[in-house]
Each structure stands twice: as C-alpha cells, then as structure tokens.
Design an enzyme around this catalytic site. Structure first.
Site, PDB file in Angstrom:
ATOM      1  N   GLU A   1       0.807  -1.221   0.000  1.00 15.24           N
ATOM      2  CA  GLU A   1       0.000   0.000   0.000  1.00 15.24           C
ATOM      3  C   GLU A   1       0.837   1.267   0.000  1.00 15.24           C
ATOM      4  OE1 GLU A   1      -0.545  -2.591   1.971  1.00 15.24           O
ATOM      5  OE2 GLU A   1      -2.624  -3.260   1.681  1.00 15.24           O
TER       6      GLU A   1
ATOM      7  N   PHE B   1     -11.621  -7.194  14.062  1.00 12.42           N
ATOM      8  CA  PHE B   1     -10.533  -7.642  13.208  1.00 12.42           C
ATOM      9  C   PHE B   1     -10.149  -6.541  12.211  1.00 12.42           C
ATOM     10  CE2 PHE B   1      -9.074  -9.904   9.304  1.00 12.42           C
ATOM     11  CZ  PHE B   1      -7.842 -10.297   9.822  1.00 12.42           C
ATOM     12  N   GLN B   2      -8.891  -6.222  12.148  1.00 12.09           N
ATOM     13  CA  GLN B   2      -8.333  -5.202  11.257  1.00 12.09           C
ATOM     14  C   GLN B   2      -8.920  -3.813  11.488  1.00 12.09           C
ATOM     15  OE1 GLN B   2      -8.335  -6.841   7.214  1.00 12.09           O
ATOM     16  NE2 GLN B   2      -6.282  -7.646   7.614  1.00 12.09           N
TER      17      GLN B   2
ATOM     18  N   LYS C   1     -17.504  -0.733   6.333  1.00  9.31           N
ATOM     19  CA  LYS C   1     -18.026  -1.764   5.425  1.00  9.31           C
ATOM     20  C   LYS C   1     -19.550  -1.770   5.367  1.00  9.31           C
ATOM     21  CE  LYS C   1     -17.190  -6.585   4.221  1.00  9.31           C
ATOM     22  NZ  LYS C   1     -16.460  -7.825   4.564  1.00  9.31           N
TER      23      LYS C   1
ATOM     24  N   MET D   1      24.243   8.981   2.124  1.00 10.49           N
ATOM     25  CA  MET D   1      24.102  10.278   2.779  1.00 10.49           C
ATOM     26  C   MET D   1      24.437  10.178   4.263  1.00 10.49           C
ATOM     27  SD  MET D   1      23.668  13.383   2.366  1.00 10.49           S
ATOM     28  CE  MET D   1      22.675  14.073   1.052  1.00 10.49           C
TER      29      MET D   1
HETATM   30  C1  LIG Z   1      12.379   5.863   5.314  1.00  8.98           C
HETATM   31  C2  LIG Z   1      13.672   6.516   5.648  1.00  8.98           C
HETATM   32  N1  LIG Z   1      14.536   5.919   6.513  1.00  8.98           N
HETATM   33  C3  LIG Z   1      15.719   6.504   6.801  1.00  8.98           C
HETATM   34  C4  LIG Z   1      16.051   7.708   6.241  1.00  8.98           C
HETATM   35  C5  LIG Z   1      17.391   8.365   6.584  1.00  8.98           C
HETATM   36  N2  LIG Z   1      18.249   8.429   5.388  1.00  8.98           N
HETATM   37  C6  LIG Z   1      18.335   9.540   4.616  1.00  8.98           C
HETATM   38  S1  LIG Z   1      19.309   9.301   3.264  1.00  8.98           S
HETATM   39  C7  LIG Z   1      19.660   7.734   3.728  1.00  8.98           C
HETATM   40  C8  LIG Z   1      20.561   6.873   2.873  1.00  8.98           C
HETATM   41  C9  LIG Z   1      19.962   6.542   1.560  1.00  8.98           C
HETATM   42  O1  LIG Z   1      20.749   5.538   0.981  1.00  8.98           O
HETATM   43  P1  LIG Z   1      20.696   5.261  -0.558  1.00  8.98           P
HETATM   44  O2  LIG Z   1      19.310   5.043  -0.993  1.00  8.98           O
HETATM   45  O3  LIG Z   1      21.659   4.174  -0.880  1.00  8.98           O
HETATM   46  O4  LIG Z   1      21.147   6.650  -1.180  1.00  8.98           O
HETATM   47  P2  LIG Z   1      22.601   7.339  -1.218  1.00  8.98           P
HETATM   48  O5  LIG Z   1      22.621   8.371  -0.144  1.00  8.98           O
HETATM   49  O6  LIG Z   1      23.620   6.277  -1.014  1.00  8.98           O
HETATM   50  O7  LIG Z   1      22.673   7.955  -2.574  1.00  8.98           O
HETATM   51  C10 LIG Z   1      19.008   7.393   4.916  1.00  8.98           C
HETATM   52  C11 LIG Z   1      19.136   6.095   5.595  1.00  8.98           C
HETATM   53  C12 LIG Z   1      15.120   8.303   5.374  1.00  8.98           C
HETATM   54  N3  LIG Z   1      15.342   9.482   4.800  1.00  8.98           N
HETATM   55  N4  LIG Z   1      13.962   7.678   5.082  1.00  8.98           N
END
Ligand SMILES: Cc1ncc(C[n+]2csc(CCOP(=O)(O)OP(=O)(O)O)c2C)c(N)n1
Ligand SMILES: [Mg+2]
Lengths: 574, 175
Positions: free
Chosen positions: A49, A111-112, A161, A477
């Site tokens: 979803e 439920f749900q 529902k 990042m």
């Molecule tokens: C759902 C979620 N969890 C954690 C984060 C924290 N976060 C921001 S950027 C990042 C790394 C992203 O890794 P990747 O997709 O490999 O991209 P890169 O920075 O390596 O280009 C994380 C863990 C986030 N923004 N969103």
C-alpha cells in the site's frame, strides 16, 4: 436512483473525473471493489500500500490532478500513512480511501480495526469518517475540493463496510458548502503595490521560487516577472523545473546542498521575493544569519506560512499565479513612471560567482564511476521533457544539481519528509499520468530496496519506467555525515554492492536489467535502456562510494559558511 | 494575571471530533494550552471554544493561523483581557471537621462561594468568578488542606460597550 454505498462511492469518483486509482483490496473495502469492475476507472493493483500512495503522489506531481489511492482497513491503512505524511509535507493533492470495519462495531477492537481517522488527522488537510451512505457524494466532492484548492494536500475518507452495503438515493451535490474553508486567492491590491515599490527600490534582489509556483501553475508568470525585472531566480528542491535552468537568470538550487551562487546571492541580497516558498531549514541554514540584509516579500496561499519563520516586510496571501501576474503589471506601470534601478552590476557579480564556483566533479577516465557523470549522461540522452523521479539521499541531491531542468512538472521528489523508497512507485505514478513521456528514476541502492517490489506492478501493468540505481553500496548520505561529523566512525551504513544482485532481481520482476561498472559503458547501456519500451528497465550503476555531495552547509551552520569542496577548509562566503 | 495569557474565542462546527482536531493541532505544533472550555452556542450548528494560551504575539498569531486552517473552524476572535468578561467555575473539597468548619464557611461567604456538600471530615465548595479570584481563594484555602479541586477553565465574551471597536477578528486574513 437507488445505489449501494459502494456504488455511490465509485460513481462519485467518476463524477470527479478520476481516470485511474492505485490500490489493493481486502476485507473491509471488499464491497467497493465489486462495482469497480464495471467502472471506467483504471485500477492499478500494487504490491504494497505504500506503493499505492507514492504512485498517487507521482501521478499528482506530474499531472497536477489529484492522485487517488484505495486500500483496506487496519494494516493497509497504516501502510499508506507514510505517503500521506509525505504528501502533506510537499502539499500534494491526494485523495485516499480506506476501508473500515462496520460502523456498528467501531471501537470494539474488531478484526483489522484501527483508528485511521485519528492516526491521519495530523497529516491530512482534512479527513472524514462516513457514517451514512447518503453523505457519500457530498463527502467525496468536499474531499476533492479540499485536496485541490488553496494549499493542496492529502485528504482521507474512511469508509466502514456496512456503509458500503447500505442503500442510498443518488444525488450529486451542486457545489460544496464549507463555511470554515474559503482560501483567499486574490492578494491584496495595496500589498501588490507595495511589493512593486520594494522591487523598484532594491539593488540586489533575488527571486526565491518554491514548490508553490508549480502548485499554482505559475511557471509562465514567474518567467515574465523575472524577465520584466531582470532579477535572478533560485529554484528550491521543490521548485526544480519551475524556471528553466538554461535561462540566463537561473541560479539553480539554494540550500544545504545548493550551489555556491544560489546560496550566496540570497545571502547577500537586499530583497528576497519568496514565491510559494516556506523558508525551510534546509534552505535557510541558521535562520538568524539567513540573508541578513534582505527585506522580504512573501507570497503564499497559506496565511500561516507568512511570518512562520521570517517576518515579511510585504506579506501577500494569495494564489501565486494571480499575485505574480499582478506584481508584474504593477512593476511595469512603475517602470513607465519613474527611473528603475539598474541591476547589471548585481547580475555581473552573480555571474562572477557562477564562473568562479561552478558545481564540479572529476570523472577519471578509467574509473571509478562518478554518480554525477551518470546523471549528466542520462540527461543528455533523454528527451527534453523527460520526467525525473528520485529517492532520498546523496543521489537525490546529485540529481537535483546535475540534471538540467527545462520544464515544469518534470521533477518528482520527496522534499519535506525525505522518504526513502519514494522514487520507484512515484516514477510509476508519473508514467501512468504521462504515458507519452520518458520517465527515469534516479535511485539509491538503499532506497531501491525499500519499494522495489512495485516494479512487479509496473511489469504486470506494462508501465515502462526506467530506473538508474546509483549503487554506492552504502546508505551514502548517512555515511557522508558520519565521515564529516563523526570522525569517520561508520555505524550501520554498509549495504554491499552485490547483495542483492540488482540485475537478477530486476529480471525476476519482469524488467530488463543491466550493470555498468566503468565510465565507457555508461552511454551504450543508457542507449540500450532507452530503446526498451515494452517493460521497465533497471540499470545497476556501480558508483564510487567515496564521492560526497558538495557544496554543503552543515546542519545548523550559517549559509555564509558554505563548504564548496572536499577540502574542508575551502570555505567560501564572507 | 500575566500579560502572556491570550484568550481565543473560537467558533467551530458542532461536529464529532472537532475537539480532537483542535487539541491534536496544539500537541503536534508544540503549543501549550493553559485552559480550554467548550460550550454550545445559541445556534446548535456551532460550538464555542474558549482557549487560553501562553505565548508572545508572534506565537499567538501562528496558533490562530494554524487553527484557521482546520476546516471545522469558522471564526477566531482574540479577546483582549480588558475587553472581555470572563468567568470560571471551581469545585473544591477542603478538609474540615466541626472545629474548622466555621472558618471555612466564613471564607466561603467572603468569596460568595456556595457550600455544595458537607461530610464529617470535609466540605465541598463551589465558586465562580474571575480566574484570579479563584487563584486567591485557592491560596487561602490551602492551609486547611485541599482534598480535591477542579476548575472548568475560563469562558469569555467580549464586553458589550466596546464590542465593535476592540474585538479583533483574526479570521479576516483568510475570509
Ligand atoms: C524511510 C527513511 N529511513 C531513513 C532515512 C534516513 N536516510 C536519509 S538518506 C539515507 C541513505 C539513503 O541511501 P541510498 O538510498 O543508498 O542513497 P545514497 O545516499 O547512497 O545515494 C538514509 C538512511 C530516510 N530518509 N527515510
Ligand atoms: Mg547508496
């Protein structure tokens, strides 16, 4: 005409002009999926979803029409919470319909059952629990009206529902009557005059264009204002594409990973014309030292944005398109009446910064492969109006920096919430909305693993999106922050370049899969991907994990202390 | 009463869940409610919330603007202290056997409080008035030992003589 609640819901969606919706059925929403079979609405069956929500967002980003998603109660409703929060932060018009346990048993831990209305209250513009089938047409009309007018945003209709099975007498309401909801679109004439006056007195003005420009469909109006005044324009992460990057007045993206010129021009300006922008902390850096000498004209359709972060000298509540057009008229009238400041010195100063501090990277001939190089080649080989989606992380910043945006509605990204996993489903939604356009997603390896399963949806539904994974084997990042601010103590950021095997995974999902490890392979492989139009394509680009995003204003620092390159001491600014 | 109290009189649709929307907005944005009272109005489609918040003028402006974004919120007026008539009701149970009862009843009559209930060891009073009067009475009752206390939060309406000039309708920015 007598209809069941379920039939009335589908008919109401048709009346609102819905052509496509994204969803996945289940117990509580079952009655609504039956009349859907006979409806003109195309339904795209997602695999999770969250995917439905992001697809609806991507569709709305690309088309400007509200995205519609429908899921069942409980776990399905909670699965779609992330996209709703994302749409709320980025003001994306979304109508989400959730099934609910029968009204008669609400509150019994059936439920749900979960309190969907309660959970989504702080992340929707408004939400409704339907308690009588007779109210369905009115509520759906109100829902679309609220989602798409004023400052757009997500709304949710929770649909028990038993209400779906209840009979009602069909009647489509003439209009909506919401006494507590009357967005002011016009803009006060006196404030518009004052804005023109302030513009005529400024010598270092900058237009600070935000995502509101796109929401208001005001890109043309923005361009006219910029050209009539000769004022340079920065486009925030949410506004990329609102002003063509090739325009001589374009300064590109400001903010934490903005370019030196965009950051510095704002910082040194004596007037900021903020149009549909909200002074986000990623743009302002330390607020107290942001654009210290600038007066502020702030135009926004949401009165609460005016003065939320920085008190404007001229606040204007109104629709960006309408207000900008009228400011341009007022400016032209003033220009005819009295002498207008000559901005050529200011523009020359700005040009000087552009020449001195361009965005840069270095692609060594034999590798390692640089992510910025991949993005530039993707851009060069793609049609001019290609839509680009991205995930969240380093790759997102490189995409925003190095892609040349020329048209509005060609950039689909998660700005305010920063939702990893956004790009694959959002790209699919954008492609559904704009099937004639090429849609590329630039994704991170971390992000891709969060929602990649929606490529199964794309393959099954024949939605040929193209995904470029910038596979640096890291949560890049986060790694960058650990390298720069935690003394290279890397904690839980390594992912591995080949677990999973992205090519095999892509093929298992019905997509074409390629791998690129060297700079020479980049162009030929992109060309191969561009030639495939009968199914999705995934390219696994093995990029240099050491590459960092620059320029960078460290969190909480002043924008005057932008770090422009890898040598930490190459600081620009004053 | 400190200058940092602001009284917002908020007209809302009389619908299920409106109070939740308002209080959820306060907690989400980190605003502090000092007191809140909800009551029906002369028109049964609407209710009136009297919300007292602490903060400077900028914060109160933000609160007002954010509240205005809630669909069921019809109109918000900020009532300046001097331009509003306000009242609050307090119920308080105080320790007091036969020996101290007469002192308690004496205090009660000074504050025009009513005795609602009398037990062997305690007495329950009701008092209505300006919030600072209730504060003063609470201070004086403390030495006897307060067993339980409840206050309604203030309700307020604009003073009639100055209603048109001083009642600041904050809604006009969006209306
Ligand atoms: C759902 C979620 N969890 C954690 C984060 C924290 N976060 C921001 S950027 C990042 C790394 C992203 O890794 P990747 O997709 O490999 O991209 P890169 O920075 O390596 O280009 C994380 C863990 C986030 N923004 N969103
Ligand atoms: Mg990565």
């Amino acid at each position: 005409m007598k209809l069941t609640g379920a039939q009335a819901l589908i008919k109401s969606l048709e009346m609102e002009g819905v052509e496509v919706m994204f969803g996945l059925p289940g117990g509580a929403i079952l009655p609504v999926y039956d009349p859907l079979i006979d409806s003109s609405i195309r339904h795209i069956l997602v695999r999770h979803e969250q995917g439905a929500g992001h697809m609806a967002e991507g569709y709305a980003h690309a088309t400007g029409r509200p995205g519609v998603a429908m899921v069942t109660s409980g776990p399905a409703a909670t699965n779609i919470v992330t996209p709703i929060a994302d749409a709320y932060m980025d003001s994306i018009p979304l109508v989400v319909i959730t099934g609910q346990v029968p009204y008669a048993v609400i509150g019994t831990d059936a439920f749900q059952e979960c309190d969907t209305v309660g959970i989504t209250m702080p992340i929707t513009k408004h939400n409704w629990l339907v308690t009588d089938a007779q109210d369905i047409p009115r509520i759906i009309r109100e829902a679309f009206h609220v989602a798409t007018t004023g400052r757009p945003g997500p709304v949710l209709v929770d649909f028990p529902k038993d209400i779906a099975n209840q009979m009602m007498e069909w009647e489509w309401p003439e209009g909506v009557d919401l006494p507590g909801y009357k967005p002011n679109l016009k803009g006060h004439p006196k404030q518009i005059k004052d804005a023109a006056k302030l513009i005529g007195e400024s010598h270092r003005p900058v237009i600070y264009a935000g995502g509101g420009i796109l929401k208001a469909r005001a890109a043309e109006a923005l361009r006219e204002l910029a050209e009539a005044t000769g004022i340079p324009v920065v486009t925030t992460l949410m506004a990329r594409g609102a002003f063509p990057d090739s325009h001589e007045l374009a300064l590109g993206m400001p903010g934490m990973h903005g370019n030196y010129t965009a950051i510095t021009a704002m910082q040194k300006s004596d007037l900021l014309i903020a149009l549909g922008a909200r002074f986000d902390d990623r743009v302002t850096g330390k607020v107290d030292s942001f654009a210290p000498d600038a007066k502020i004209i702030h135009v926004d359709v949401d009165p609460a944005e005016l003065g939320k972060v920085r008190r404007p000298d001229v606040p204007i509540v109104g629709d960006c398109k309408n207000v900008i057009e009228r400011i341009t008229v007022a400016v032209k009238a003033d220009q005819a009446k009295h002498e207008w400041p000559d901005l050529s010195d200011w523009r020359a100063t700005v040009k000087g910064w552009q020449v001195e501090h361009p965005l840069f990277y270095d692609q060594p001939e034999g590798g390692p492969l640089k992510p910025q190089f991949v993005i530039e080649k993707l851009r060069e080989l793609a049609p001019d109006d290609t839509i680009l989606a991205s995930g969240v992380g380093q790759h997102q910043m490189w995409a925003s920096q190095h892609w040349r945006f020329e048209h509005p509605y060609t950039w689909v990204n998660s700005g305010g919430l920063g939702t990893m996993g956004f790009s694959v489903p959002a790209a699919i939604g954008a492609k559904v909305g704009c099937p004639e356009k090429t849609v590329w997603a630039v994704d991170g390896d971390g992000c891709f693993q969060m929602t990649a399963q929606e490529l199964v949806t794309a393959a099954a539904e024949k939605i040929p999106v193209k995904i470029a994974i910038l596979n640096n084997a890291y949560l890049g990042m986060v790694r960058q922050w650990q390298e720069l601010f935690y003394e290279e103590r890397y904690s839980e950021v390594y992912l591995s370049p080949d677990l999973p095997d992205y090519v095999m995974w892509a093929e298992a999902m019905g997509c074409a899969g390629f791998r690129v490890e060297t700079p020479e392979d980049v162009i030929p492989t992109i060309e191969k991907a561009n030639a495939i139009n009968d199914r999705p394509v995934v390219i696994d680009f093995r990029t240099d994990y050491r590459e960092k995003v620059y320029p960078m204003v460290p969190a909480g620092a002043s924008n005057s202390d932008v770090i422009i390159g890898p040598e930490a001491d190459t600081r620009g600014g004053r | 009463m400190t200058i940092d109290h602001h009284i917002l009189s908020v007209l809302v649709e009389n619908k299920f869940g409106v109070l939740t929307r308002v209080s959820s907005l306060f907690s989400r944005r980190g605003y502090n409610i000092y007191s809140l009272a909800v009551s029906p109005t002369e028109d049964d489609r609407y209710s009136r919330m009297t919300i007292v918040v602490d903060g400077d003028a900028d914060l109160v402006e933000q609160i007002t603007k954010q509240l205005n974004k809630l669909i069921p919120v019809i109109k918000i007026s900020e009532l300046a202290d001097s331009d509003a008539v306000e009242r609050e009701l307090m119920l308080v149970t105080i320790k007091g056997g036969a020996d101290t009862r007469s002192q308690v009843t004496e205090l009660a009559s000074i504050f025009e409080a009513k005795i609602l209930d009398v037990g062997f060891e305690a007495v329950t009073l009701m008092v209505a008035g300006q919030p600072d009067k209730l504060d003063a009475m609470t201070d004086l009752l403390k030495p006897f030992g307060i067993v339980e206390m409840q206050r309604t939060g203030r309700i307020a309406l604009p003073k009639l003589s100055r209603q048109s000039s001083k009642l600041r309708v904050v809604r006009n920015q969006t209306a």
